[in-house]
Scaffold this active site. Structure first.
Site, PDB file in Angstrom:
ATOM      1  CE1 TYR A   1      -4.265  -1.168  -0.338  1.00  0.00           C
ATOM      2  CE2 TYR A   1      -3.800  -2.533   1.580  1.00  0.00           C
ATOM      3  CZ  TYR A   1      -4.623  -2.197   0.519  1.00  0.00           C
ATOM      4  OH  TYR A   1      -5.788  -2.882   0.301  1.00  0.00           O
TER       5      TYR A   1
ATOM      6  NE  ARG B   1     -11.504  -0.671  -8.754  1.00  0.00           N
ATOM      7  CZ  ARG B   1     -10.932  -0.132  -7.662  1.00  0.00           C
ATOM      8  NH1 ARG B   1      -9.828  -0.679  -7.145  1.00  0.00           N
ATOM      9  NH2 ARG B   1     -11.432   0.911  -7.076  1.00  0.00           N
TER      10      ARG B   1
ATOM     11  CG  PHE C   1      -7.034   5.925   4.922  1.00  0.00           C
ATOM     12  CD1 PHE C   1      -6.534   4.824   4.242  1.00  0.00           C
ATOM     13  CD2 PHE C   1      -7.538   6.987   4.188  1.00  0.00           C
ATOM     14  CE1 PHE C   1      -6.514   4.780   2.860  1.00  0.00           C
ATOM     15  CE2 PHE C   1      -7.531   6.950   2.792  1.00  0.00           C
ATOM     16  CZ  PHE C   1      -7.017   5.841   2.132  1.00  0.00           C
TER      17      PHE C   1
ATOM     18  CG  ASN D   1     -13.014  -1.939   1.305  1.00  0.00           C
ATOM     19  OD1 ASN D   1     -12.108  -2.733   1.501  1.00  0.00           O
ATOM     20  ND2 ASN D   1     -12.854  -0.829   0.616  1.00  0.00           N
TER      21      ASN D   1
HETATM   22  P1  GDP Z   1     -10.056   0.829  -3.549  1.00  0.00           P
HETATM   23  O1  GDP Z   1      -9.182   0.878  -4.765  1.00  0.00           O
HETATM   24  O2  GDP Z   1     -11.530   0.883  -3.879  1.00  0.00           O
HETATM   25  O3  GDP Z   1      -9.738  -0.338  -2.635  1.00  0.00           O
HETATM   26  O4  GDP Z   1      -9.798   2.164  -2.705  1.00  0.00           O
HETATM   27  P2  GDP Z   1      -8.439   3.016  -2.451  1.00  0.00           P
HETATM   28  O5  GDP Z   1      -7.346   2.527  -3.333  1.00  0.00           O
HETATM   29  O6  GDP Z   1      -8.811   4.456  -2.527  1.00  0.00           O
HETATM   30  O7  GDP Z   1      -8.100   2.714  -0.926  1.00  0.00           O
HETATM   31  C1  GDP Z   1      -7.423   1.535  -0.548  1.00  0.00           C
HETATM   32  C2  GDP Z   1      -8.094   0.960   0.684  1.00  0.00           C
HETATM   33  O8  GDP Z   1      -7.902   1.878   1.779  1.00  0.00           O
HETATM   34  C3  GDP Z   1      -9.618   0.809   0.615  1.00  0.00           C
HETATM   35  O9  GDP Z   1     -10.040  -0.372  -0.046  1.00  0.00           O
HETATM   36  C4  GDP Z   1      -9.990   0.775   2.085  1.00  0.00           C
HETATM   37  O10 GDP Z   1      -9.719  -0.482   2.682  1.00  0.00           O
HETATM   38  C5  GDP Z   1      -9.028   1.822   2.664  1.00  0.00           C
HETATM   39  N1  GDP Z   1      -9.632   3.162   2.707  1.00  0.00           N
HETATM   40  C6  GDP Z   1      -9.988   3.955   1.660  1.00  0.00           C
HETATM   41  N2  GDP Z   1     -10.487   5.130   2.088  1.00  0.00           N
HETATM   42  C7  GDP Z   1     -10.450   5.080   3.455  1.00  0.00           C
HETATM   43  C8  GDP Z   1     -10.827   5.986   4.496  1.00  0.00           C
HETATM   44  O11 GDP Z   1     -11.303   7.104   4.247  1.00  0.00           O
HETATM   45  N3  GDP Z   1     -10.629   5.570   5.784  1.00  0.00           N
HETATM   46  C9  GDP Z   1     -10.107   4.342   6.089  1.00  0.00           C
HETATM   47  N4  GDP Z   1      -9.946   3.998   7.379  1.00  0.00           N
HETATM   48  N5  GDP Z   1      -9.732   3.466   5.135  1.00  0.00           N
HETATM   49  C10 GDP Z   1      -9.909   3.817   3.840  1.00  0.00           C
HETATM   50 MG    MG Z   2      -7.117   1.180  -4.905  1.00  0.00          MG
END
Ligand code: GDP
Ligand code: MG
Length: 140
Positions: free
Chosen positions: A51, A87, A59, A114
């Site tokens: 990550y 997706r 976060f 999630n």
């Molecule tokens: P994804 O590609 O849909 O998984 O979303 P992102 O790449 O933006 O974020 C990676 C992961 O970080 C997400 O799947 C969530 O597990 C976590 N995450 C995203 N936004 C938030 C947030 O606002 N708060 C927290 N605690 N976790 C978040």
């Molecule tokens: Mg992502």
């Protein structure tokens, strides 16, 4: 449309609730084929590396703690236009915004917990697959 690969993680909130099969079924029903799969306990170092693109986000620390809070199932998925197909079946990051019938709408607990990860581009899919799998572990 070409057959491509993407990278998926069934996250700790889902493995904890014994949803590995249920989530995988939704992936398969969406036209994706599991061509590699293993259940692992991620180390902190692995989660931070995986990550790293999010390391400036507020976060990041919580996300790493969550991803190492229990086992995950990492998978390589194959199918037509696999990144988009995955997706689409995952649904929006925040389950409150996810469409009916998606994995996150059905199973996610929160924006963080999630249930699934999926690559967001072909380029990142290759990087993420290489992060967790050797080519000889992938059997198409
Ligand atoms: P994804 O590609 O849909 O998984 O979303 P992102 O790449 O933006 O974020 C990676 C992961 O970080 C997400 O799947 C969530 O597990 C976590 N995450 C995203 N936004 C938030 C947030 O606002 N708060 C927290 N605690 N976790 C978040
Ligand atoms: Mg992502």
């Amino acid at each position: 449309m070409a057959v491509t690969r993407t990278f998926s993680i069934i996250k700790p909130d889902a493995t904890r609730r014994n949803l590995t099969g249920a989530v995988t079924k939704m992936l398969e029903e969406a036209g994706l084929r599991v061509v590699a799969s293993k259940r692992i306990q991620m180390t902190r170092k692995q989660a931070e590396g995986f990550y790293a693109v999010h390391k400036e986000r507020p976060f990041f620390g919580e996300l790493v703690d969550f991803m190492i809070s229990g086992p995950v199932v990492v998978q390589v998925l194959e199918g037509e236009d696999a990144v988009k197909r995955n997706r689409d079946v995952m649904g929006a990051t925040n389950p409150a915004d996810a469409d009916e019938g998606t994995i996150r709408k059905t199973y996610a607990e929160s924006i963080e917990a999630n249930s699934v990860h999926g690559s967001d581009s072909d380029e990142n899919a290759k990087i993420e697959i290489d992060f967790f799998f050797n080519e000889d572990e992938i059997v198409g």
